[in-house]
Write a protein that holds these residues in place. Structure first.
Motif, short mmCIF file in Angstrom:
data_model
loop_
_atom_site.label_atom_id
_atom_site.label_comp_id
_atom_site.label_asym_id
_atom_site.label_seq_id
_atom_site.Cartn_x
_atom_site.Cartn_y
_atom_site.Cartn_z
N ILE A 4 -10.91 14.73 5.17
CA ILE A 4 -9.49 14.55 5.43
C ILE A 4 -8.70 15.30 4.36
N VAL A 5 -7.75 16.09 4.78
CA VAL A 5 -6.82 16.76 3.87
C VAL A 5 -5.45 16.13 4.10
N LEU A 6 -4.90 15.49 3.06
CA LEU A 6 -3.63 14.80 3.19
C LEU A 6 -2.46 15.79 3.14
N ASP A 7 -1.40 15.47 3.88
CA ASP A 7 -0.26 16.38 3.98
C ASP A 7 0.57 16.42 2.71
N ALA A 8 0.68 15.27 2.03
CA ALA A 8 1.59 15.16 0.89
C ALA A 8 1.18 13.97 0.04
N GLU A 9 2.05 13.59 -0.89
CA GLU A 9 1.82 12.38 -1.67
C GLU A 9 2.06 11.16 -0.77
N PRO A 10 1.28 10.10 -0.93
CA PRO A 10 1.48 8.90 -0.11
C PRO A 10 2.86 8.28 -0.31
N LEU A 50 -9.10 1.32 2.02
CA LEU A 50 -8.78 2.63 2.59
C LEU A 50 -8.80 2.47 4.10
N THR A 51 -7.64 2.60 4.71
CA THR A 51 -7.51 2.48 6.16
C THR A 51 -7.20 3.84 6.75
N ILE A 52 -7.93 4.20 7.79
CA ILE A 52 -7.73 5.50 8.43
C ILE A 52 -7.46 5.25 9.92
N ARG A 53 -6.28 5.65 10.38
CA ARG A 53 -5.97 5.59 11.81
C ARG A 53 -6.12 6.99 12.39
N ASP A 91 -8.76 15.95 14.10
CA ASP A 91 -7.88 14.85 14.48
C ASP A 91 -6.75 14.73 13.46
N ARG A 92 -5.59 14.34 13.95
CA ARG A 92 -4.53 13.92 13.04
C ARG A 92 -4.80 12.46 12.66
N VAL A 93 -4.53 12.12 11.41
CA VAL A 93 -4.81 10.77 10.93
C VAL A 93 -3.64 10.25 10.10
N LEU A 94 -3.59 8.92 10.00
CA LEU A 94 -2.70 8.24 9.07
C LEU A 94 -3.59 7.47 8.10
N VAL A 95 -3.38 7.66 6.81
CA VAL A 95 -4.22 7.05 5.79
C VAL A 95 -3.39 6.06 4.98
N ARG A 96 -3.97 4.89 4.72
CA ARG A 96 -3.30 3.88 3.87
C ARG A 96 -4.22 3.49 2.72
N PHE A 97 -3.71 3.57 1.50
CA PHE A 97 -4.40 3.08 0.31
C PHE A 97 -3.80 1.72 -0.05
N SER A 98 -4.65 0.76 -0.44
CA SER A 98 -4.12 -0.57 -0.76
C SER A 98 -5.03 -1.28 -1.75
N GLY A 145 0.82 -1.21 0.00
CA GLY A 145 0.00 0.00 0.00
C GLY A 145 0.85 1.25 0.00
N ALA A 146 0.19 2.36 0.22
CA ALA A 146 0.85 3.66 0.29
C ALA A 146 0.24 4.43 1.46
N GLN A 147 1.09 5.04 2.29
CA GLN A 147 0.63 5.70 3.50
C GLN A 147 0.96 7.19 3.49
N VAL A 148 0.12 7.95 4.15
CA VAL A 148 0.35 9.39 4.25
C VAL A 148 -0.42 9.93 5.46
N ALA A 149 0.16 10.91 6.13
CA ALA A 149 -0.52 11.57 7.24
C ALA A 149 -1.43 12.67 6.72
N GLY A 150 -2.36 13.08 7.56
CA GLY A 150 -3.27 14.14 7.17
C GLY A 150 -4.05 14.65 8.37
N THR A 151 -4.98 15.52 8.10
CA THR A 151 -5.83 16.12 9.14
C THR A 151 -7.29 15.88 8.80
N LEU A 152 -8.02 15.35 9.76
CA LEU A 152 -9.45 15.16 9.62
C LEU A 152 -10.16 16.31 10.32
N ARG A 153 -10.90 17.08 9.53
CA ARG A 153 -11.70 18.16 10.10
C ARG A 153 -13.16 17.73 10.10
N ARG A 154 -13.71 17.59 11.31
CA ARG A 154 -15.10 17.15 11.47
C ARG A 154 -15.97 18.37 11.72
N TRP A 155 -16.94 18.59 10.84
CA TRP A 155 -17.87 19.70 11.09
C TRP A 155 -19.17 19.22 11.69
#
Length: 225
Positions: A173-179, A89-92, A67-74, A40-50
């Motif tokens: 979720i807004v990802l910080d960068a490329e996975p 799609l896994t979200i920690r 929340d800060r999150v870690l996202v994995r695509f697989s 897979g491919a992982q990347v950190a990001g920010t989850l904004r809950r409205w």
């Protein structure tokens, strides 16, 4: 009533054993720390809950927050592009009391199609939890959809739905960068690391326990081998 409950438990135990057996078979055919969704491919990001427009009786869904999150695509079977596969799609969610894991796969979002796994090519597809969470207001399914940006989405919209299919967005979720395709080995487990205020029904819990126990066993053997 008691007999029905017992039958439900028996069926769930049998289903859990079957899932564990399937997982064990896949692990023998493909010996790896993750026999399913192996790369897979992982990347950190920010989850904004409205917050949801409707109340679920679950503060994490109903109230705004971040929340800060870690996202994995697989890909479930590891088939290479451009072959379609069941995408994962896994979200920690990083919480003060420990991580909370959300596992989704490509499904439909309709009343019936949310129970169906669908092969897809684009990681910006629709994802669902397949099984329901239990809430004070009834069963709830969670969904996610990327923004369509290739090769990976940069934004992921999260929604919740009841049994009748009404899908209500509650965050993004807004990802910080490329996975990162180096894909560090991390154990994601929604049974041991539940989302705040969201629990599985007892029969679902029993159904999942066998499969996740088998997964933990495979990872343990890999680390000690």
């Amino acid at each position: 009533m008691e007999r029905a409950v017992q039958l439900g438990r028996t069926a769930a135990d049998a289903g859990g054993a079957a899932l564990a057996a399937v997982f064990g078979t896949v692990a023998k055919v493909r010996p790896a720390p993750k026999p399913l969704h192996p790369a897979g491919a992982q990347v950190a990001g920010t989850l904004r809950r409205w917050g949801c427009l409707r109340s679920w009786g679950v503060p994490w869904l109903d109230e705004p927050g971040e929340d800060r999150v870690l996202v994995r695509f697989s890909r479930a079977t590891g088939l290479p592009d451009p072959w379609p596969d069941i995408l994962g799609l896994t979200i920690r969610v990083q919480r003060p009391d420990g991580p909370a894991d959300l596992l989704l796969a490509t499904t439909g979002t309709g009343v019936l199609t949310k129970f169906t796994l669908l092969p897809r090519r684009d990681p910006g597809a629709d994802y669902g939890t397949l099984m329901a969470y239990r809430t004070p207001t009834g069963p709830l399914w969670l969904f996610a959809r990327g923004d369509g940006r290739a090769p990976f989405p940069r934004r992921i919209r999260l929604s919740a739905a009841d049994a009748r299919g009404g899908v209500t967005p509650f965050g993004e979720i807004v990802l910080d960068a490329e996975p990162d395709t180096t894909d560090p080995l991390i154990s994601f487990d929604p049974v041991q690391n539940p989302l705040p205020g969201l629990v599985f029904y007892a029969w679902e819990q029993r159904l999942r326990e066998g499969a996740y126990a088998a997964a933990r066993s495979v990872r343990g053997r890999e680390r000690s081998g």
